[in-house]
Scaffold this active site. Sequence first.
Site, PDB file in Angstrom:
ATOM      1  N   LYS A 287     -26.342 -46.400  15.420  1.00 31.86           N
ATOM      2  CA  LYS A 287     -26.158 -46.152  16.852  1.00 31.86           C
ATOM      3  C   LYS A 287     -26.832 -44.873  17.311  1.00 31.86           C
ATOM      4  O   LYS A 287     -27.025 -44.654  18.500  1.00 31.86           O
ATOM      5  CB  LYS A 287     -24.666 -46.067  17.223  1.00 31.86           C
ATOM      6  CG  LYS A 287     -23.827 -47.247  16.788  1.00 31.86           C
ATOM      7  CD  LYS A 287     -24.508 -48.565  17.030  1.00 31.86           C
ATOM      8  CE  LYS A 287     -24.014 -49.631  16.086  1.00 31.86           C
ATOM      9  NZ  LYS A 287     -24.101 -49.306  14.666  1.00 31.86           N
TER      10      LYS A 287
ATOM     11  N   CYS B 104     -30.010 -47.186   4.649  1.00 34.30           N
ATOM     12  CA  CYS B 104     -29.905 -48.212   3.599  1.00 34.30           C
ATOM     13  C   CYS B 104     -31.173 -49.062   3.533  1.00 34.30           C
ATOM     14  O   CYS B 104     -31.770 -49.392   4.552  1.00 34.30           O
ATOM     15  CB  CYS B 104     -28.674 -49.071   3.827  1.00 34.30           C
ATOM     16  SG  CYS B 104     -27.137 -48.127   3.668  1.00 34.30           S
TER      17      CYS B 104
ATOM     18  N   SER C 205     -23.452 -56.961  10.804  1.00 37.37           N
ATOM     19  CA  SER C 205     -24.336 -55.918  10.297  1.00 37.37           C
ATOM     20  C   SER C 205     -25.742 -56.459  10.099  1.00 37.37           C
ATOM     21  O   SER C 205     -25.941 -57.655   9.860  1.00 37.37           O
ATOM     22  CB  SER C 205     -23.788 -55.406   8.965  1.00 37.37           C
ATOM     23  OG  SER C 205     -24.750 -54.633   8.283  1.00 37.37           O
TER      24      SER C 205
END
Length: 553
Positions: A121, A191, A468
């Site tokens: 975000k 990630c 996700s």
Amino acid sequence: MRSDLAKKGLEKAPHRSLFKALGLIEEEMSRPLIGIVNSKNDIIPGHIHLDKIAEAVKAGVRLAGGTPMEFQTIGVCDGIAMNHIGMKYSLASREIIADSVEIMATAHAFDALVFIPNCDKIVPGMLMAAARLNLPSIFISGGPMLAGRVKGKAVSLTQVFEGVGAAAAGHISMDELAYLEENACPTCGSCSGMFTANSMNCLTEALGMALAGNGTIPAVYSERIRLAKKAGMQIMQLWEQDIKALDIMTLDAFQNAIRLDMAIGCSSNSVLHLLAIAAEAGVDIDLDLFNEISATTPHLCKLSPAGEHHMEDLYRAGGIQAMFNELNQKGLINTGCMTVSGKTVGENIVSTSVLDHDVIRPLDNPYSSTGGLAILFGNLAPQGAVVKRSAVAEEMMYHEGPARVFDSEEETVESILAGKIVAGDVIVIRYEGPAGGPGMREMLTPTSAIAGIGLDKEVALITDGRFSGATRGASIGHVSPEAAAGGLIALIEEGDLIRIDIPACRLDLMVDAEILEKRQARWEVPEPKIKSGYMKRYAKMVQSASSGAIFKK
């Protein structure tokens, strides 16, 4: 200089005194003041090293004749916030980030801004602020994490989440899960798959708001530090040439970003964020545009969770500029768009090419002739729903099955891990939307549990919440209108037949209209799940996911 508002003239003697209290000398005060917007903290793996990025940026600013002044924003780690109340606050943090940057940049009259985000975000929140402030601005992210290695195979956080489901089903041992946990995330950085953080950093580069390499240079490479110095130097050029954020974030630039989104198979969350950023920029885009661009965009790249490659592979294959060059072989890129390099997109990509066609497929051999995301419509989602088509197995592109209805993520996970979901089911997770959640949680835990127990090619999930970027399978999110607003998803009952047709972009509840009218008459607005603090205010102010979940104007 804009900063003269706070430092020049007789009446600004007190202000200069305060600058001197910071240790600034006259020479520093006479130069442009460059705000360094840093989201460094000690809780997000993608942000723990951003102090080093900031130091490099400040060195670049000083080399080019500016005075850098750093301030911080908040940031939430979605992985750590996942599957508990903390995730309700993740999307909501985007608006606070944008507001806090606006406050700091306006209150202190900065001449230009360098933004240092990395994760979910934070990137869109900062892009929203850049559009709102319309100052000379440049982005330099912290870069992606390297992939882990387990039994000679590259792995990422996805495999750990899926390992939970696999361990619960007895497919792997607890020792194997522990080894995976130990080795999946070997470095700092966002990630390592094409999850939301890396999607947004790549899209920032595609928008023209970051230099080449921003999306793909690994976090631990020295090249990332060099890029940060270049960004610090380049902001001075943007200031001198008076190139502002909205000179770059045009409709053509957003179309380029959506084109890349489709070609590279970004996170479904990218739709939510691009809509919100465009709204701040005053650029009119909608969900139909995503499908229009997808229809003419070949899907050229499959990174985890859709494929076996990771961000480091895309970096070695040439990165985003090489992707643009490949797409432009068929004239699919708006090459005249200005970028923070001071050059156009066309000028930037003229000397780039794809270095590994196993990672970035050629135009004549795409994974599919259409893009990696799809917007679904139908009676269940009249305002749209989003699916990462590139991560859906061929068997699930069309699916009809009975609804298994849950009013929260927690109930869903409990049922999955207890073995109560069977092949053919369509899991419905509702009252997790922007207002109903509140906060529109990402739900990687249930999707990973389904994949871990081996049902990702037989079970679908739909929700008014989000999934996700690490999610794979027939996971359809952002269903609008949401349940809390009286959307049809609120009226689904256990066993109702749901039809999913991804190629046709359809999502439908196969229940007669008369039955639905009776259910609608019985439906009541639910009690809010959070009754105090910021999330209470957020629930009252936030709009539908189809608008980007932005605040009401």
